[in-house]
Scaffold this active site. Structure first.
Site: not given
Ligand SMILES: CC(C)(COP(=O)(O)OP(=O)(O)OC[C@H]1O[C@@H](n2cnc3c(N)ncnc32)[C@H](O)[C@@H]1OP(=O)(O)O)[C@@H](O)C(=O)NCCC(=O)NCCS
Length: 329
Positions: A113, A254, A284
């Site tokens: 990214c 980004h 993204n």
């Molecule tokens: C991936 C991301 C959106 C997840 O959001 P979050 O708030 O951290 O969510 P978590 O990973 O803590 O998951 C919370 C819950 O939602 C659930 N969940 C994950 N994806 C889900 C989806 N698409 N729909 C519904 N629930 C989802 C998880 O399983 C978890 O459930 P649990 O509590 O029963 O275990 C977030 O962590 C993120 O954006 N991270 C950075 C990603 C990124 O920038 N990547 C590229 C880098 S350049």
């Protein structure tokens, strides 16, 4: 040293749209969850016969047309991507051939990214050295090819798209490239990667069965790192050049998650109106997000000749990068 400026921009996203409602039918998720946790409503997905070089060439042609030049005028082509058409030849070579860029050299730049920011930094220095007059930086990714559409935690995040910027010498010393602050931190490599398909884990029936040719991510680790580093690198680069975030017309970050961008604005002490956000429509697109967001900023009248602009990104690696430019057209 010569000063480099950005003189043209082209973008391309494939026409097919995958909405959150489409994803609801594919994995256990909901439009509300995706919108609230990421800010994404839809993303564009390439058809099966379209690869990264195809997206890159469309974006490149638009940039060249805007500047009124053709491929043979280019000195170098940098393709920033983590989804090359194949391991080799480099996608830059495929693009060079398609563009008829007979006199150009080039290479692929793998910084996920942060790829586009690293590409701009490299181009600015190639131009500054006096050895290159026209460098095309392309950020292009077909993330849909390496996303596991059974993994709800990653498949909702990514889309396909490309953007290209032309970098060339600035006639007017007051415009163009001001500075950069780029870092890599391999200690975070484990948190966002595609484990198989390289020399560590070559493709085999087992790696495919274990779905190791897809993006694997520890979302929370990446989130925390991104929030901290987007802020730190922006603050430090601005300070190095005697600016604060308030001096910048637009911060073009980004687009990984709306919450990361909001948190960055908050820590920098500016309103979200300073940040350019278009994640809702594209998700993204990895190396494509910054040119796509720049195009939207220009279209909205938020980036004009003479404005100070900050590009900032954090990505897999980890990679971290920021550039300040005074916009030149
Ligand atoms: C991936 C991301 C959106 C997840 O959001 P979050 O708030 O951290 O969510 P978590 O990973 O803590 O998951 C919370 C819950 O939602 C659930 N969940 C994950 N994806 C889900 C989806 N698409 N729909 C519904 N629930 C989802 C998880 O399983 C978890 O459930 P649990 O509590 O029963 O275990 C977030 O962590 C993120 O954006 N991270 C950075 C990603 C990124 O920038 N990547 C590229 C880098 S350049």
């Amino acid at each position: 040293m010569l000063k480099a400026k950005i003189s043209a921009l082209g973008c391309y996203v494939p026409p097919r749209v995958l909405t959150n409602f489409d994803l609801e039918k594919m994995v256990q998720t909901s439009n509300e969850w995706i919108l609230e946790r990421t800010g994404i409503a839809e993303r564009h997905i390439a058809d099966p016969d379209t690869a990264t070089s195809d997206l890159a060439v469309r974006a490149a042609r638009e940039a060249l047309a805007q500047r009124g030049i053709d491929g043979s005028d280019l000195d170098a082509i940098l393709v920033c991507t983590v989804t090359p058409d194949m391991m080799f030849p480099a996608t830059a070579c495929l693009v060079q051939n398609q563009l008829g860029a007979k006199g150009a050299w080039g290479f692929d730049l793998i910084a996920a990214c942060s790829g586009f920011v690293f590409g701009l930094t490299t181009a600015a220095h190639l131009v500054a050295s006096g050895t290159h007059r026209k460098v095309l930086v392309i950020g292009a990714d077909t993330m849909s090819r390496i996303i596991d559409y059974r993994d709800r935690a990653t498949c909702v995040l990514f889309g396909d798209g490309a953007g290209a910027m032309l970098v060339e010498p600035a006639e007017d010393g007051s415009e163009g490239f001001i500075g950069f602050l780029n870092e890599i931190d391999g200690s975070g490599g484990q948190y966002l990667r595609m484990p198989a398909g390289g020399s560590r884990m070559p493709p085999s029936a087992e790696t495919v069965a274990q779905r190791l040719h897809y993006v694997h991510q520890d979302g929370q680790q990446v989130f925390k790192y991104a929030v901290r580093k987007m802020y730190e690198v922006s603050r430090d680069l601005l300070a190095r050049h005697g600016y604060t975030a308030k001096d910048v017309a637009a911060i073009i970050p980004h687009q990984a998650n709306r919450r990361i961008i909001q948190a960055t604005a908050e820590r920098l002490g500016v309103g979200c109106d300073k940040m350019v956000l278009n994640i809702e429509r594209y998700g993204n697109t990895t190396a494509g997000t910054i040119p796509l967001a720049t195009r939207d900023a220009i279209a909205a009248g938020r980036l004009k000749k003479g404005d100070l602009v900050l590009f900032v990104a954090v990505g897999a690696g980890y990679t971290v990068g920021a550039n300040i430019w005074r916009w030149a057209y």
